[in-house]
Scaffold this motif. Structure first.
Motif, mmCIF file in Angstrom:
data_model
loop_
_atom_site.group_PDB
_atom_site.id
_atom_site.type_symbol
_atom_site.label_atom_id
_atom_site.label_comp_id
_atom_site.label_asym_id
_atom_site.label_seq_id
_atom_site.Cartn_x
_atom_site.Cartn_y
_atom_site.Cartn_z
ATOM 1 N N MET A 21 0.984 -1.091 0.066
ATOM 2 C CA MET A 21 0.040 -0.013 -0.094
ATOM 3 C C MET A 21 1.025 1.153 0.112
ATOM 4 S SD MET A 21 -3.283 0.692 2.247
ATOM 5 C CE MET A 21 -3.947 2.524 2.344
ATOM 6 N N ARG A 22 1.898 1.324 0.933
ATOM 7 C CA ARG A 22 2.901 2.554 0.742
ATOM 8 C C ARG A 22 3.533 2.543 -0.721
ATOM 9 N NH1 ARG A 22 3.836 6.272 4.464
ATOM 10 N NH2 ARG A 22 2.272 5.268 5.724
ATOM 11 N N MET A 23 3.828 1.551 -0.931
ATOM 12 C CA MET A 23 4.575 1.458 -2.402
ATOM 13 C C MET A 23 3.800 2.104 -3.500
ATOM 14 S SD MET A 23 7.534 0.737 -3.641
ATOM 15 C CE MET A 23 7.844 1.355 -5.262
ATOM 16 N N GLU A 24 2.452 1.680 -3.414
ATOM 17 C CA GLU A 24 1.598 2.085 -4.355
ATOM 18 C C GLU A 24 1.260 3.666 -4.307
ATOM 19 O OE1 GLU A 24 -1.888 -0.420 -3.604
ATOM 20 O OE2 GLU A 24 -1.311 -1.552 -5.530
ATOM 21 N N VAL A 84 3.386 5.850 -3.015
ATOM 22 C CA VAL A 84 4.543 6.545 -3.528
ATOM 23 C C VAL A 84 4.620 6.503 -4.839
ATOM 24 C CG1 VAL A 84 7.095 6.489 -3.596
ATOM 25 C CG2 VAL A 84 6.117 6.129 -1.517
ATOM 26 N N LEU A 85 4.338 5.575 -5.573
ATOM 27 C CA LEU A 85 4.146 5.463 -6.922
ATOM 28 C C LEU A 85 3.071 6.475 -7.465
ATOM 29 C CD1 LEU A 85 4.214 1.661 -8.051
ATOM 30 C CD2 LEU A 85 6.037 3.540 -8.515
ATOM 31 N N GLU A 86 1.842 6.471 -6.854
ATOM 32 C CA GLU A 86 0.854 7.435 -7.355
ATOM 33 C C GLU A 86 1.454 8.859 -7.285
ATOM 34 O OE1 GLU A 86 -1.932 7.216 -8.719
ATOM 35 O OE2 GLU A 86 -2.708 9.067 -8.597
ATOM 36 N N ILE A 87 2.051 9.293 -6.001
ATOM 37 C CA ILE A 87 2.680 10.487 -6.257
ATOM 38 C C ILE A 87 3.709 10.673 -7.139
ATOM 39 C CG2 ILE A 87 4.262 12.032 -4.500
ATOM 40 C CD1 ILE A 87 1.847 11.733 -3.149
ATOM 41 N N LEU A 138 5.279 13.319 -12.054
ATOM 42 C CA LEU A 138 5.840 13.296 -13.447
ATOM 43 C C LEU A 138 4.913 13.763 -14.616
ATOM 44 C CD1 LEU A 138 8.552 11.431 -14.331
ATOM 45 C CD2 LEU A 138 6.907 9.918 -15.070
ATOM 46 N N TYR A 139 3.620 13.638 -14.401
ATOM 47 C CA TYR A 139 2.737 14.264 -15.342
ATOM 48 C C TYR A 139 2.589 15.582 -15.317
ATOM 49 C CZ TYR A 139 0.887 10.009 -17.372
ATOM 50 O OH TYR A 139 0.747 8.841 -18.294
ATOM 51 N N MET A 170 -5.570 -0.266 -12.468
ATOM 52 C CA MET A 170 -5.189 1.012 -13.269
ATOM 53 C C MET A 170 -4.943 2.017 -12.096
ATOM 54 S SD MET A 170 -4.404 2.679 -16.007
ATOM 55 C CE MET A 170 -4.464 4.320 -16.466
ATOM 56 N N THR A 171 -6.276 2.445 -11.382
ATOM 57 C CA THR A 171 -6.650 3.354 -10.491
ATOM 58 C C THR A 171 -5.571 3.003 -9.215
ATOM 59 O OG1 THR A 171 -8.454 2.359 -9.967
ATOM 60 C CG2 THR A 171 -8.422 4.419 -11.684
#
Lengths: 332, 178
Positions: A1-4, A6-9, A14-15, B1-2
């Protein structure tokens, strides 16, 4: 969960950086393309001094604009004066969020992407209008009044054409609209004559509306150098003018992106081979080049002819287009 | 995806911050509309307020309504008001007289009952969370409701718009002859 998380941030950062870089790159290098293109159309060379073929010219331009003093004329409504350029640029950048550059390259796969682009495009008129008014200058006021008449007149056929396309696709999701056009160039919306025989005409009308909505020549009533000094931008100097300029090119890129997605199959390959962002960029820049090409080929139209074109030709034809699409959908 | 799985600590904070900004935009814009003496600034405040309201709709999971709010209120209503202002007086400045105190007091007194009533209504109402999570893709439902349940209202609004267009044409025509 924490990894995800960080990836989302990381994805968001990046975008954001990527889109800002894309906007900045386009604004600076489309100007160079415009200058080079106009030079070639007039049998000149254009910028050649800075870097090979003048390729570093945009950097020099940017430094010059940043160093220039920003003048604030007397009697100007200062808050609105500075709000206007921001109001014009920000929504255009925001709309880039929904544009699908590739199968997985879209900042946000938004269900109402198409609607979002047209909703935020509304800020553009408001920004120029406020800028023109706040300048407290006759030319700027006149240009602002013209811009409103022009943009309202052309927003109607644009939306009517888009509605006809949406009736066929059945979705506002840009990614899905692209996915529907997979297979080859005969599956692109522009050539789906089985759905609506007027589809190429609709594309042409969309392109004309795009020129008018982004205030490009032959419809550049907002600036009209030879009649209105610099139109709504007369009192803007230095980077405030630079921001307006960036917004103009961002809006062109945005309009071409939407045209690519709606009519030219987005990131799909014309022959069904290796689809990807390179096809999207190729189509989009081809359209951008056409916009520049048109500017240096046609003289500015008279204001009344501009409005006549919209109200007497584009709107009736786009209404007929909708009726035809509905009929075709009902019959077949 | 999300991948919107955020740690529980951060999510409510960001959410509250966003809500505060949106409410601030809505209220701030509304205050600008009322308090400024320049009409053009009022219109800008209205645009700000509408944008904040659109943000609140988005916050409440109805993006379609949010986008429509922007498209109609900022794109059409505010631009039209601005245009009308520019046609009537180029500078849009109110004459130099300051506002009379008695008028301000009277306006406050007139507004007070409405404000108190609304606050009481909001405080006393029983707010129930919706039983079903409303989806983002309600556009088809909306279209069907407009053409079936609210068909008459929809048509009546069309008639009103048609009449206003005809009226504008009549006014424009007689103006041109003079």
């Amino acid at each position: 969960m924490r990894m995800e998380f960080v990836l989302e941030i990381a994805r968001v950062v990046l975008y954001v950086v990527g889109i800002l870089a894309f906007v900045g790159f386009n604004a600076s290098y489309l100007v160079l393309l415009e200058r080079k293109g106009s030079a070639r159309f007039q049998l000149r060379h254009g910028p050649t001094e800075v870097g090979p073929f003048g390729l570093i010219q945009p950097v020099a331009d940017a430094v010059k604009l940043l160093c220039k003093q920003i003048l604030i004329p007397k009697n100007v409504d200062v808050i609105l004066f500075f709000m206007a350029p921001i109001l014009v640029l920000l929504p255009a950048i925001l709309c880039m969020v929904t544009i699908p550059f590739g199968a997985t390259i879209a900042a946000r796969n938004f269900n109402l992407g198409l609607l979002m682009v047209f909703a935020f495009a509304a800020f553009n008129v408001f920004g120029i209008l406020i800028g023109g008014w706040a300048s407290h200058n006759k030319y700027a006021n006149l240009a602002a009044a013209r811009v409103v008449a022009q943009n309202i007149a052309y927003e109607i056929p644009t939306l009517l054409i888009v509605v006809a396309v949406v009736m066929v696709t059945g979705t506002f999701n840009l990614q899905e609209i692209v996915a529907q056009q997979a297979g080859g160039f005969w599956r692109w919306n522009i050539l789906r004559l089985d759905l609506n025989p007027l589809q190429p005409v609709a594309f042409l009308m969309y392109f004309i509306c795009l020129l008018a909505e982004t205030n490009r020549a032959p419809f550049d009533m907002v600036e009209a150098e030879s009649e209105l000094v610099a139109g709504a931008y007369t009192e803007y100097s230095g980077m405030t003018f630079g921001v307006f300029f960036m917004a103009e090119y961002t809006n062109i890129v945005l309009g071409c992106c939407v045209a690519t997605v709606l009519f030219l199959g987005g990131w799909q390959c014309p022959f069904g081979l290796v689809p990807g962002p390179h096809w999207f960029l190729l189509k989009m820049y081809a359209l951008c080049f056409t916009v520049i090409w048109v500017r240096w080929s046609f003289p500015r139209v008279q204001f009344y002819n501009l409005l006549n074109l919209s109200w007497k030709i584009l709107i009736p034809v786009s209404l007929a287009n909708i009726i035809l699409t509905a009929l075709m959908l009902k019959v077949f | 995806m999300t991948m919107y799985l955020t740690p529980e600590k951060l999510y409510p904070l960001v959410s509250a911050l966003l809500f505060a900004v949106l409410v601030g935009m809505t209220l701030g814009g509304a205050i600008v509309v009322v308090c400024t003496s320049r009409l053009v600034r009022s219109v800008s405040g209205l645009a700000l307020s509408s944008t904040g309201l659109a943000g609140l709709y988005y916050y409440l999971h109805s993006p379609f309504l949010a986008l429509m709010q922007i498209l109609i209120y900022v794109g059409a209503v505010c631009v039209t008001i601005m245009f009308a202002l520019m046609l009537t007086d180029a500078h849009g400045e109110v004459s130099g007289q300051p506002r009379e105190t008695i008028k301000t007091v009277a306006a406050l007194l007139a507004g007070l009952p409405l404000a108190v009533g609304l606050i009481l209504l909001i405080a006393k109402a029983r707010w129930m969370p919706p039983a079903v999570q409303v989806n983002a893709g309600t556009v088809p439902d909306l279209g069907q409701a407009l053409l079936t349940r609210f068909g008459l209202v929809f048509e009546l609004i069309s008639v009103v718009l048609l009449l206003s267009i005809l009226g504008a044409l009549v006014v424009a025509r007689s103006g041109r002859r003079n």
